[in-house]
Design a protein around this motif. Structure first.
Motif, PDB file in Angstrom:
ATOM      1  N   GLU A 131      -2.842 -10.062  -8.465  1.00 43.95           N
ATOM      2  CA  GLU A 131      -1.528  -9.897  -7.833  1.00 43.95           C
ATOM      3  C   GLU A 131      -1.497  -8.647  -6.959  1.00 43.95           C
ATOM      4  O   GLU A 131      -0.951  -8.650  -5.855  1.00 43.95           O
ATOM      5  N   ILE A 132      -2.086  -7.571  -7.432  1.00 48.02           N
ATOM      6  CA  ILE A 132      -2.142  -6.318  -6.676  1.00 48.02           C
ATOM      7  C   ILE A 132      -2.926  -6.519  -5.384  1.00 48.02           C
ATOM      8  O   ILE A 132      -2.516  -6.080  -4.314  1.00 48.02           O
ATOM      9  N   SER A 133      -4.045  -7.195  -5.481  1.00 48.77           N
ATOM     10  CA  SER A 133      -4.873  -7.473  -4.303  1.00 48.77           C
ATOM     11  C   SER A 133      -4.101  -8.304  -3.289  1.00 48.77           C
ATOM     12  O   SER A 133      -4.160  -8.034  -2.078  1.00 48.77           O
ATOM     13  N   ASN A 138      -1.332  -8.139   2.011  1.00 54.48           N
ATOM     14  CA  ASN A 138      -0.181  -8.561   2.814  1.00 54.48           C
ATOM     15  C   ASN A 138       0.778  -7.419   3.122  1.00 54.48           C
ATOM     16  O   ASN A 138       1.790  -7.633   3.773  1.00 54.48           O
ATOM     17  N   ALA A 139       0.492  -6.229   2.641  1.00 52.83           N
ATOM     18  CA  ALA A 139       1.379  -5.089   2.871  1.00 52.83           C
ATOM     19  C   ALA A 139       1.432  -4.753   4.355  1.00 52.83           C
ATOM     20  O   ALA A 139       0.411  -4.731   5.031  1.00 52.83           O
ATOM     21  N   GLY A 140       2.630  -4.501   4.837  1.00 53.89           N
ATOM     22  CA  GLY A 140       2.791  -4.124   6.229  1.00 53.89           C
ATOM     23  C   GLY A 140       2.912  -5.308   7.168  1.00 53.89           C
ATOM     24  O   GLY A 140       3.197  -5.143   8.343  1.00 53.89           O
ATOM     25  N   GLN A 141       2.713  -6.512   6.671  1.00 54.53           N
ATOM     26  CA  GLN A 141       2.855  -7.710   7.498  1.00 54.53           C
ATOM     27  C   GLN A 141       4.176  -8.383   7.145  1.00 54.53           C
ATOM     28  O   GLN A 141       4.729  -8.162   6.078  1.00 54.53           O
ATOM     29  N   ASP A 173      -6.178  -0.077   1.881  1.00 56.76           N
ATOM     30  CA  ASP A 173      -6.988   0.647   2.864  1.00 56.76           C
ATOM     31  C   ASP A 173      -8.196  -0.180   3.294  1.00 56.76           C
ATOM     32  O   ASP A 173      -8.576  -0.178   4.470  1.00 56.76           O
ATOM     33  N   GLY A 174      -8.798  -0.895   2.355  1.00 55.53           N
ATOM     34  CA  GLY A 174      -9.935  -1.758   2.686  1.00 55.53           C
ATOM     35  C   GLY A 174      -9.537  -2.897   3.605  1.00 55.53           C
ATOM     36  O   GLY A 174     -10.248  -3.210   4.573  1.00 55.53           O
ATOM     37  N   THR A 175      -8.399  -3.508   3.326  1.00 57.08           N
ATOM     38  CA  THR A 175      -7.905  -4.598   4.175  1.00 57.08           C
ATOM     39  C   THR A 175      -7.580  -4.083   5.569  1.00 57.08           C
ATOM     40  O   THR A 175      -7.914  -4.711   6.576  1.00 57.08           O
ATOM     41  N   LYS A 176      -6.955  -2.919   5.641  1.00 59.32           N
ATOM     42  CA  LYS A 176      -6.597  -2.318   6.927  1.00 59.32           C
ATOM     43  C   LYS A 176      -7.851  -1.982   7.731  1.00 59.32           C
ATOM     44  O   LYS A 176      -7.923  -2.253   8.932  1.00 59.32           O
ATOM     45  N   ALA A 177      -8.842  -1.418   7.067  1.00 60.32           N
ATOM     46  CA  ALA A 177     -10.092  -1.083   7.749  1.00 60.32           C
ATOM     47  C   ALA A 177     -10.812  -2.343   8.228  1.00 60.32           C
ATOM     48  O   ALA A 177     -11.376  -2.360   9.331  1.00 60.32           O
ATOM     49  N   MET A 178     -10.764  -3.401   7.426  1.00 62.01           N
ATOM     50  CA  MET A 178     -11.410  -4.658   7.809  1.00 62.01           C
ATOM     51  C   MET A 178     -10.719  -5.258   9.032  1.00 62.01           C
ATOM     52  O   MET A 178     -11.388  -5.722   9.967  1.00 62.01           O
TER      53      MET A 178
END
Length: 188
Positions: A131-133, A138-141, A173-178
């Motif tokens: 759930e956290i992942s 999806n954070a910020g979208q 941060d990983g999703t944003k960097a990707m």
């Protein structure tokens, strides 16, 4: 665990229900009786570090104190975690819930309770991590529709303990960097 680890220090400071097994002179102030001894059989909430020291210390053949499972590991909480781990606000139980639970379970003697609680905590972590992942990616979208800008997102973050917040930050941060890397790759 490091001596200077702030999370360990904060975990050690959390209160644990403790039963005093021997009369201890001069500690009556722990039970609102200054100047008197702390009588055997008295139940007090002490910081984990002190409860642990008293529980492992012995005078003649008897331990000075006995630890009891805290309310965050009560059967009611364990049943709620078994039923739906995502619906439990574990931060309200303890800001360092998992670390605190591990420390307490290491100190308790009841093997069956330990094994059952470990299984529940592992399943809780596994289900909540998914759930956290999902929330982190999806954070910020889509700010209005359930992203981290919405009230649901804020409430979700409030219910996470510190280790889960760390996981959220790392996944976000990983999703944003990707996404940034993928954007750069499509420009080439």
């Amino acid at each position: 665990m490091s001596y200077y680890d702030l999370d360990s220090i904060l975990t050690d400071g959390q209160k644990v229900p403790t039963t005093i097994e021997l009369e201890v002179p001069g500690l009556g102030y722990l039970d609102n009786a200054p100047g008197r001894p702390l009588k055997a059989g008295t139940k007090v909430d002490l910081p984990l570090w002190l409860s642990q020291m008293l529980a492992v210390s012995a005078y003649s053949t008897k331990h000075i104190a006995d630890l009891e499972p805290p309310s965050c590991l009560a059967p009611r909480v364990m049943n709620a975690l078994k039923a739906d781990p995502k619906s439990v606000d574990i931060r309200a139980l303890s800001s360092h819930f998992y670390e605190f639970a591990v420390r307490i379970l290491e100190l308790l003697d009841e093997v069956l309770v330990y094994q059952d609680a470990c299984a529940v905590l592992m399943e809780t972590w596994r289900r909540r991590a998914a759930e956290i992942s999902d929330h982190a990616s999806n954070a910020g979208q889509n700010r209005g529709g359930g992203g981290m800008g919405s009230t649901d997102g804020v409430e979700f973050l409030r219910g996470l303990d510190d280790s889960e917040r760390y996981l959220f930050r790392a996944a976000h941060d990983g999703t944003k960097a990707m996404r940034s890397w993928m954007g750069e790759m499509t420009k080439k």
